[in-house]
Write a protein that holds these residues in place. Sequence first.
Motif, short mmCIF file in Angstrom:
data_model
loop_
_atom_site.label_atom_id
_atom_site.label_comp_id
_atom_site.label_asym_id
_atom_site.label_seq_id
_atom_site.Cartn_x
_atom_site.Cartn_y
_atom_site.Cartn_z
N VAL A 116 0.73 -1.07 -0.05
CA VAL A 116 0.06 0.10 -0.09
C VAL A 116 0.72 1.20 0.02
CG1 VAL A 116 -1.80 1.29 1.43
CG2 VAL A 116 -1.78 -1.04 1.15
N ASN A 117 2.01 1.43 0.62
CA ASN A 117 2.90 2.34 0.98
C ASN A 117 4.30 1.86 0.71
OD1 ASN A 117 4.30 4.74 1.63
ND2 ASN A 117 3.72 4.62 3.73
N PRO A 118 4.72 1.94 -0.70
CA PRO A 118 6.15 1.61 -0.85
C PRO A 118 7.16 2.15 -0.29
CG PRO A 118 4.89 1.77 -3.04
CD PRO A 118 4.09 2.20 -1.85
N ARG A 119 6.92 3.51 0.15
CA ARG A 119 7.79 4.32 0.89
C ARG A 119 8.35 3.83 2.31
NH1 ARG A 119 6.34 10.72 -0.37
NH2 ARG A 119 7.12 10.60 -2.65
N SER A 120 7.36 2.76 2.71
CA SER A 120 7.59 2.18 4.19
C SER A 120 8.58 1.15 3.99
CB SER A 120 6.34 1.67 4.89
OG SER A 120 6.01 0.38 3.89
N ARG A 121 9.06 0.77 2.98
CA ARG A 121 9.82 -0.47 2.49
C ARG A 121 11.14 -0.53 3.58
NH1 ARG A 121 11.50 0.81 -1.96
NH2 ARG A 121 9.76 0.21 -3.08
N SER A 122 11.89 0.54 3.70
CA SER A 122 13.00 0.64 4.57
C SER A 122 12.87 1.09 5.98
CB SER A 122 14.12 1.60 3.99
OG SER A 122 13.59 2.73 3.44
N ALA A 123 11.65 1.04 6.23
CA ALA A 123 11.42 1.74 7.79
C ALA A 123 11.82 0.54 8.80
CB ALA A 123 10.01 2.15 7.90
N ARG A 124 12.24 0.91 9.94
CA ARG A 124 12.55 -0.07 10.97
C ARG A 124 12.10 0.81 12.19
NH1 ARG A 124 13.06 -2.95 7.99
NH2 ARG A 124 14.65 -4.50 7.42
N LEU A 125 11.15 -0.13 13.31
CA LEU A 125 10.76 0.52 14.51
C LEU A 125 11.88 -0.22 15.50
CD1 LEU A 125 7.28 1.09 15.54
CD2 LEU A 125 8.74 -0.30 16.89
N ARG A 126 12.06 0.71 16.39
CA ARG A 126 12.89 0.10 17.70
C ARG A 126 12.02 0.93 18.81
NH1 ARG A 126 17.15 -2.85 16.47
NH2 ARG A 126 17.80 -2.60 14.42
N ALA A 127 12.07 0.04 19.86
CA ALA A 127 11.49 0.66 21.15
C ALA A 127 11.95 0.16 22.23
CB ALA A 127 9.79 0.35 21.00
#
Length: 322
Positions: free
Chosen positions: A297-308
């Motif tokens: 749906v959102n190709p720009r999210s491809r390289s995202a990483r969430l850390r918490a």
Amino acid sequence: MPARRAGMSHIPVLLNEMLDALAVRDGAVYVDGTFGGGGYTRAILNKADCQVIAVDRDPAAIARACDLQKEYPDRLHVFHGVFSSLPTLMAQSQFDQIDGVVFDFGVSSYQIDTPDRGFSFRFDGPLDMRMSDDGESAADIVNTYDEEDLANIIYTYGEEHRSRRIARAIVELRKVKPIQTTLELANLIKSKLGGRPDAQHPATLTFQALRIKVNNELIEIERGLKFAEDFLRADGRLVAVTFHSLEDRIVKSFLREKAVRKHKQSRLLPGEKAPSPPSFFDLYPKGVAPSESEISVNPRSRSARLRAAVRLPSGQQGGTDA
Ligand SMILES: C[S@@+](CC[C@H](N)C(=O)[O-])C[C@H]1O[C@@H](n2cnc3c(N)ncnc32)[C@H](O)[C@@H]1O
């Protein structure tokens, strides 16, 4: 205000994962250090009866935040500035500690899709790249820094191994005329490096490097993480979403240094300094990536990483097998 393209918006990345990691609850106070299009702030405000302090360095993002503030007059507090100045902003606010802070680093779609902001070589525009409206622009850097400094910036912030060739080409061209637009720079790099139609544009890493330099992005991240350590109350949450390896490396190494590690060394070697007690518990040591369906749906999210991570009470000793 720069010209906008019709239908522009920013799709928030890893939104549900961010809400889970932040553990949003009634009565809590959160900082959204990168308001952008307000997708995170709105979702946090809708999830619980809480307060949000929203920060952005971009005046256009702050204008959107002020619009949203009309919907949540008692629960949304808007500050214009860099998140490295959050300690000062907090001193001016009614809050001295917070229950959660989220950073969604990098640029918003509003910024990248506005040709006048000069972030993208997909459009022609002034070679600007400033998220704020002050300081040096990318054109200032490209037209005034010496060849070696340019090469170092492109290598360090773009991890571009052809940095010396690119810097030389820039310096040669600017002897003839200053480089003023995104396409002048992108076409110069393409003419020197070539490029396969299926590969990423040869100017991609140079544009990334200039953007990071213009906005001092990596130092900002380090200071934002330190703010989280200093201002989160015990059990408060830090959530950071990164978009490329340089950003992710900073968050990862911060947590490696500050978080409880499973295999903590129990004895010090001679001359070794005792590590300071951990201040966080790392919730996802491998990070969280977007699902295939989010990427479709959102190709720009491809390289995202969430850390918490969860803030531990000050002075708590960590380690499970010491
Ligand atoms: C990826 S967008 C955030 C999108 C947002 N989470 C949403 O859901 O709409 C990043 C935003 O952070 C802002 N930003 C980047 N670095 C900043 C800094 N050091 N201080 C304050 N804002 C910053 C940018 O101006 C941009 O608006």
